[in-house]
Write an enzyme that holds these catalytic residues in place. Structure first.
Site, PDB file in Angstrom:
ATOM      1  N   ASP A 205     -53.011  10.006   3.755  1.00  0.00           N
ATOM      2  CA  ASP A 205     -51.812   9.182   3.732  1.00  0.00           C
ATOM      3  C   ASP A 205     -52.047   8.039   2.742  1.00  0.00           C
ATOM      4  O   ASP A 205     -53.161   7.825   2.253  1.00  0.00           O
ATOM      5  CB  ASP A 205     -51.471   8.656   5.134  1.00  0.00           C
ATOM      6  CG  ASP A 205     -50.006   8.236   5.224  1.00  0.00           C
ATOM      7  OD1 ASP A 205     -49.323   8.198   4.173  1.00  0.00           O
ATOM      8  OD2 ASP A 205     -49.526   7.957   6.340  1.00  0.00           O
ATOM      9  N   TRP A 206     -50.991   7.313   2.481  1.00  0.00           N
ATOM     10  CA  TRP A 206     -50.995   6.237   1.471  1.00  0.00           C
ATOM     11  C   TRP A 206     -52.121   5.231   1.756  1.00  0.00           C
ATOM     12  O   TRP A 206     -52.060   4.516   2.753  1.00  0.00           O
ATOM     13  CB  TRP A 206     -49.637   5.565   1.513  1.00  0.00           C
ATOM     14  CG  TRP A 206     -49.411   4.421   0.603  1.00  0.00           C
ATOM     15  CD1 TRP A 206     -49.949   3.171   0.723  1.00  0.00           C
ATOM     16  CD2 TRP A 206     -48.568   4.397  -0.552  1.00  0.00           C
ATOM     17  NE1 TRP A 206     -49.499   2.377  -0.284  1.00  0.00           N
ATOM     18  CE2 TRP A 206     -48.643   3.088  -1.091  1.00  0.00           C
ATOM     19  CE3 TRP A 206     -47.766   5.338  -1.202  1.00  0.00           C
ATOM     20  CZ2 TRP A 206     -47.938   2.710  -2.227  1.00  0.00           C
ATOM     21  CZ3 TRP A 206     -47.060   4.956  -2.326  1.00  0.00           C
ATOM     22  CH2 TRP A 206     -47.158   3.665  -2.833  1.00  0.00           C
TER      23      TRP A 206
END
Ligand code: BGC
Length: 783
Positions: free
Chosen positions: A305-306
């Site tokens: 994820d980011w």
């Protein structure tokens, strides 16, 4: 007579088929849950693996690392913000994927650099959060799941894939399949709710829609179920917070929708932000390697994820970027989204022996596998002519309307003047339409609205104006100042009925980083609701939200309430059709609707307690110790306001007690069948059926739900859990026999040793309209 009824039924079912659902939707019967088999492999074939071998042999260390690097183009914040070197990085083969590009032309420009300028001509993979539509924005995922209609979800995902791929995107960070049991968590809006069975059915539908017949077709996009795993169990419902989930519960509840998406062929999966039992999900080798690779044999790619690789530092398990990169990569994260930790560190980590070369090669292989599967090596560019710059096509709007219509959950419909408030009569004289969401196109798109445009939205105000004409519609926005509220009250007073369009602000109050401790209406909306209700006019409350809200008095005093979620571009037409009875409401809740925030987390498939409240009246405080020392609140009921699976319609439907094809099963036999079978086959063992009768005067879709409960097992089982459902259309007076086929997997559990097994037990089976009702059939599983 019979033939006439039969013909009518045939005609109605034909209309039903044409109108969007197919036999498949009607028999979203018992499907496989996560049952421990390897997922069906779709990504490897010997010819491609050979090509990858050849490519790997030519790649430098830096070029290999490049394949694992992903940046958001033009990110306003984050580590890559301000970087202008994308072009030169891409030309050197140091980037594997870019996301958040705006259109096909921008993607093609970067692709030219990658394919023509880089030494080995490896194409880029372009990603985007295409969550509930790219431009044809359909209801938010919580609303889509509330349709209990995997066919309409698949059709919507197919449209999203066509549009996104025309915009240069070949990878979506969707579906979000996190189980959500806590309405405080803002991201509940992005998933399919609290149930692993329903979540699995929906996960499969999205993947089928996105990936189409073959990933290699130009209009297919790779899916990416997220966030692996446990993200929805954030303590206190606070986003990004810690999770503690036992292995048993991971296997029974949190894994199944991920497994389903991968089993359906999803090419990738995203690792989550949260810490899971003390180990961040993006460095968790139990989930990313032991389960994903060793047990499920998943061959696709894991993307982080980011900045979740970067966040290993604040999590406290890495003291610098190099340590974080090593931990993430060796645990099984192949691609680093936005942290900018792999890019400067991994080559050195390999040189110094901290990451084994085979580990790096394996990660690169998985990324290349996805690129080959998408056909990017043969067809790296997007045909820019495919991009739609004009109005949305009628077929897409039709799917958007159907999905929106079926996502609406009628929670309450009491009588006013002797008949239910809904549906509205076509000859109703004056309608007051009140509230900030009645004409708010932007909010109808919900959160994560892809490349959706407010100008594509038809609001409720527009639709009602078309239907009623300006003279019969009095509109008042409501709003934050006294004068606006007074104007709204006057509008209600002058009308025969008032429709209130209230709810959350999708942008600020739902989705990521939007946890709430108070699940109430924002601003002065509650006051508006109360003042309009006080006029004594029949009120219909349309609640737009990304989660259930606990509204003081609303469910007691307002005669009609519809949970409308955020319905997308066709919000107005869908709502108008349901309000006026052109379509009967058929959405059902996919989350238990709390009475009070203090009940959270709340979910129907809970474990029993040693002190169940049983038949004690919980509407009042305990009056003696027998009433007190049970699992209860002294100041609130245990039950939800509305249970999972609940939703009313414009007719009434009765259910017979279910019949089963047998009263006895044998654990040994079921285990043998289950273990000898391969992953793809279901093993029918018995059927359960009930007669469902429409006793009212209009036809409607009924979502018939099958639940199972096991007792006497080695580890506690939920009081009941969903094991199948079917959406059936019932004409007025029509009775249908609805039959479910149960396989040995339906009865299997992860036992006290975390082994998948069928145990001797007492079984109860319900066929019912929601998770709280119905009389069970009983059977026994013998040793
Ligand atoms: C979200 C993901 C999303 C990613 C890329 C993150 O903040 O948690 O769901 O896919 O951003 O936009």
């Amino acid at each position: 007579m019979q033939t006439r009824v039969f013909r009518l039924a045939l005609l109605l079912s034909l209309i039903y088929l044409v109108s969007g659902s197919t036999a498949e939707a009607q028999s979203a019967n018992t499907q496989k849950l996560y049952r421990g088999h390897p997922v069906r492999s779709q990504l490897t074939n010997p010819a491609t693996e050979k090509k990858i071998d050849a490519l790997l042999a030519k790649m430098t260390l830096e070029e290999k690392v490049g394949q694992l690097v992903q940046y958001s183009s033009g990110a306003p914040t984050g580590p890559s913000a301000g970087h202008t070197e994308y072009q030169s990085w891409v030309a050197k083969g140091e980037v594997g994927s870019l996301f958040n590009l705006d259109n096909a032309h921008a993607a093609n420009e970067y692709q030219h650099l990658a394919v023509e300028k880089s030494r080995l001509h490896i194409p880029l993979l372009f990603g985007l959060d295409v969550i509930h539509g790219y431009r044809t924005v359909v209801p938010v995922p919580l609303g889509l799941a509330s349709t209990w209609d995997p066919v309409v979800v698949e059709r919507a995902a197919r449209i999203a894939a066509r549009e996104a791929s025309a915009g240069g995107i070949r990878w979506t960070f969707s579906p979000m399949v996190d189980i959500a049991r806590d309405a405080r968590w803002g991201r509940m809006i992005e998933g399919a709710g609290e149930d692993p069975y329903l979540g699995s059915v929906m996960a499969r539908a999205y993947v089928r829609g996105y990936q189409g017949k073959s990933l290699s077709l130009a209009d297919s996009i790779a899916a990416c179920p997220k966030h692996f795993v446990g993200y929805g169990a954030a303590e206190g419902g606070r986003d990004y917070n810690t999770t503690e989930i036992s292995e048993h519960t991971l296997r029974e509840v949190y894994f199944p929708p991920f497994y389903a998406a991968l089993d359906e062929g999803s090419a990738s999966i995203m690792s989550a932000f949260n810490s899971l039992n003390g180990v961040p999900a993006s460095a968790n080798s139990f989930t990313l390697t032991q389960v994903l690779r060793n047990e499920w044999k998943f061959q696709g790619m894991v993307g982080s994820d980011w900045t979740s690789v970067g966040e290993l530092v604040p999590h406290g398990i890495a003291n610098d970027a190099a340590a974080a990169a090593r931990k993430a990569l060796t645990a099984g994260v192949d691609m680093d989204m936005e942290s900018n930790f792999y890019h400067p560190n991994v080559a050195q980590l390999v040189r110094s022996g901290k990451i084994r070369p085979e580990q790096l090669n394996e990660a690169v292989r998985r990324v290349l596998r996805v690129k080959y599967a998408l056909g990017l090596f043969e067809n790296p560019y997007t045909d820019e002519a495919r991009e739609n710059r004009s109005a949305l096509p009628a077929e897409s709007l039709e799917v958007a309307r159907l999905a929106a219509e079926r996502s609406l959950v009628l929670l309450k419909n009491d009588a006013a003047d002797g008949r239910p408030v809904l549906p509205l009569a076509n000859d109703v004289k004056i309608v007051a339409l009140i509230g900030p969401l009645a004409d708010d196109a932007g909010n109808m798109l919900g959160s994560w609205a892809g490349r959706g445009r407010a100008e594509d939205v038809v609001t409720l105000k527009t639709s009602l104006q078309q239907r009623l004409g300006a003279d019969r519609l009095k509109f008042a926005n409501g709003g934050e100042i006294d004068a606006q509220i007074e104007e709204a009250v006057r509008a209600a007073q002058s009308a025969d009925v008032a429709i209130l369009a209230l709810g959350e602000n999708a942008g600020e109050m739902t989705a990521e980083a939007a946890s709430r401790a108070h699940l109430v209406l924002p601003g002065r909306q509650q006051e508006l609701l109360e003042k309009v209700s006080a006029t004594g006019k029949p009120v219909i409350l349309l609640l737009f939200s990304g989660r259930p809200l606990t509204l003081p008095g609303a469910f007691e005093h307002v005669p009609a309430v519809i949970a409308a979620w955020f319905p997308g571009v066709q919000a107005g037409p869908a709502l108008a059709r349901v309000l006026f009875g052109d379509a009967a409401p058929s959405g059902r809740l996919v989350v238990s609707w709390p009475r009070a925030v203090g009940q959270l987390p709340l979910y129907y498939n809970a474990l029993p307690t040693g002190r169940p409240a049983g038949s004690i009246d919980l509407t009042r405080p305990p009056k003696d110790s027998l009433e007190k020392f049970v699992s209860r609140y002294v100041d609130e009921q245990n039950s939800p306001q509305f249970p999972f699976g609940f939703g009313l319609t414009y007719t009434s439907v009765t259910y017979s007690k279910p019949d089963t094809s047998t009263a006895k099963l044998n654990a040994k036999q079921l285990n043998e069948v289950m273990r000898s079978s391969n992953a793809a086959s279901a093993n029918p063992t018995m059927t359960a059926s009930a007669t469902v009768t429409n006793t009212g005067k209009v036809s409607a879709d009924e979502v018939v739900q099958l639940y199972i409960g096991l007792r006497g097992t080695s580890i506690e089982e939920p009081v009941r859990k969903l094991a199948g459902f079917q959406r059936v259309r019932l004409a007025p007076g029509e009775a249908k026999r609805v039959e479910f086929t149960l396989s040995s997997e339906t009865f299997s559990i992860w036992d006290i040793q975390n082994e998948l097994t069928v145990e001797p037990s007492a079984v109860r089976l319900w066929i019912s309209p929601d998770s709280s009702r119905g009389e069970p059939a009983e059977l026994t599983i013998t040793e």
